[in-house]
Motif scaffolding. Structure first.
Motif, mmCIF file in Angstrom:
data_model
loop_
_atom_site.group_PDB
_atom_site.id
_atom_site.type_symbol
_atom_site.label_atom_id
_atom_site.label_comp_id
_atom_site.label_asym_id
_atom_site.label_seq_id
_atom_site.Cartn_x
_atom_site.Cartn_y
_atom_site.Cartn_z
ATOM 1 N N ALA A 15 2.623 -4.456 -2.301
ATOM 2 C CA ALA A 15 2.170 -4.700 -0.931
ATOM 3 C C ALA A 15 2.753 -3.671 0.033
ATOM 4 C CB ALA A 15 2.551 -6.114 -0.492
ATOM 5 N N ALA A 16 4.038 -3.408 -0.094
ATOM 6 C CA ALA A 16 4.694 -2.456 0.806
ATOM 7 C C ALA A 16 4.194 -1.031 0.568
ATOM 8 C CB ALA A 16 6.208 -2.522 0.614
ATOM 9 N N TRP A 17 4.081 -0.636 -0.695
ATOM 10 C CA TRP A 17 3.610 0.710 -0.995
ATOM 11 C C TRP A 17 2.189 0.923 -0.493
ATOM 12 C CZ3 TRP A 17 6.008 5.006 -2.182
ATOM 13 C CH2 TRP A 17 7.271 4.934 -2.731
ATOM 14 N N THR A 18 1.332 -0.048 -0.688
ATOM 15 C CA THR A 18 -0.053 0.078 -0.223
ATOM 16 C C THR A 18 -0.101 0.210 1.294
ATOM 17 O OG1 THR A 18 -0.812 -1.231 -2.101
ATOM 18 C CG2 THR A 18 -2.321 -1.011 -0.242
ATOM 19 N N ALA A 19 0.637 -0.628 1.994
ATOM 20 C CA ALA A 19 0.646 -0.574 3.454
ATOM 21 C C ALA A 19 1.153 0.773 3.955
ATOM 22 C CB ALA A 19 1.513 -1.703 4.012
ATOM 23 N N VAL A 20 2.231 1.258 3.375
ATOM 24 C CA VAL A 20 2.814 2.523 3.829
ATOM 25 C C VAL A 20 1.895 3.702 3.539
ATOM 26 C CG1 VAL A 20 4.713 4.132 3.411
ATOM 27 C CG2 VAL A 20 5.193 1.717 3.750
ATOM 28 N N VAL A 21 1.286 3.731 2.373
ATOM 29 C CA VAL A 21 0.399 4.850 2.036
ATOM 30 C C VAL A 21 -0.819 4.875 2.955
ATOM 31 C CG1 VAL A 21 -1.160 5.735 0.251
ATOM 32 C CG2 VAL A 21 1.169 5.099 -0.347
ATOM 33 N N VAL A 22 -1.430 3.725 3.199
ATOM 34 C CA VAL A 22 -2.597 3.673 4.087
ATOM 35 C C VAL A 22 -2.205 4.101 5.504
ATOM 36 C CG1 VAL A 22 -4.279 2.124 5.168
ATOM 37 C CG2 VAL A 22 -3.848 1.979 2.715
ATOM 38 N N VAL A 49 -4.386 2.752 10.690
ATOM 39 C CA VAL A 49 -2.973 2.349 10.679
ATOM 40 C C VAL A 49 -2.864 0.823 10.815
ATOM 41 C CG1 VAL A 49 -0.785 2.515 11.932
ATOM 42 C CG2 VAL A 49 -2.138 4.565 11.531
ATOM 43 N N ALA A 50 -3.642 0.251 11.707
ATOM 44 C CA ALA A 50 -3.641 -1.209 11.858
ATOM 45 C C ALA A 50 -4.147 -1.883 10.578
ATOM 46 C CB ALA A 50 -4.501 -1.620 13.045
ATOM 47 N N LEU A 51 -5.143 -1.288 9.940
ATOM 48 C CA LEU A 51 -5.667 -1.813 8.682
ATOM 49 C C LEU A 51 -4.583 -1.808 7.597
ATOM 50 C CD1 LEU A 51 -8.168 -2.732 7.009
ATOM 51 C CD2 LEU A 51 -8.465 -0.317 6.436
ATOM 52 N N GLY A 52 -3.775 -0.764 7.561
ATOM 53 C CA GLY A 52 -2.679 -0.711 6.592
ATOM 54 C C GLY A 52 -1.689 -1.841 6.805
ATOM 55 N N LEU A 53 -1.375 -2.141 8.049
ATOM 56 C CA LEU A 53 -0.462 -3.240 8.360
ATOM 57 C C LEU A 53 -1.051 -4.581 7.921
ATOM 58 C CD1 LEU A 53 2.187 -4.054 9.748
ATOM 59 C CD2 LEU A 53 0.893 -4.249 11.863
ATOM 60 N N ILE A 54 -2.315 -4.776 8.216
ATOM 61 C CA ILE A 54 -2.989 -6.020 7.834
ATOM 62 C C ILE A 54 -3.102 -6.131 6.317
ATOM 63 C CG2 ILE A 54 -5.205 -7.233 7.940
ATOM 64 C CD1 ILE A 54 -5.483 -6.008 10.805
#
Length: 77
Positions: A15-22, A49-54
């Motif tokens: 979850a963290a890696w996906t959010a950070v990469v996006v 960037v907002a999509l990555g957080l979500i």
């Protein structure tokens, strides 16, 4: 190194890696579009960037976060 203090890690989860990469892709592309003076695409990148957080929050709730049932931590030998 052992996990003696109950430290859950440093966000080393899918979850963290996906959010950070996006979010990094959104920031990098937004920077390029800013210098190319393309404000519409800069705002699209703000949305990325907002999509990555979500996306990170959704994946964490789905069990892919540090304490999630679908996450298996790897040993750091």
């Amino acid at each position: 190194m052992s996990n003696q203090h109950g430290d859950p890690g440093h966000g080393d989860s899918p979850a963290a890696w996906t959010a950070v990469v996006v979010m990094l892709i959104g920031i990098a592309a937004g920077t390029v579009f800013f210098f190319l003076q393309m404000p519409t695409f800069v705002w699209v990148c703000v949305g990325v960037v907002a999509l990555g957080l979500i996306l990170g929050a959704i994946l964490a709730k789905a069990g892919y976060g540090v304490k999630g049932p679908r996450f298996t931590p790897k040993s750091h030998d």
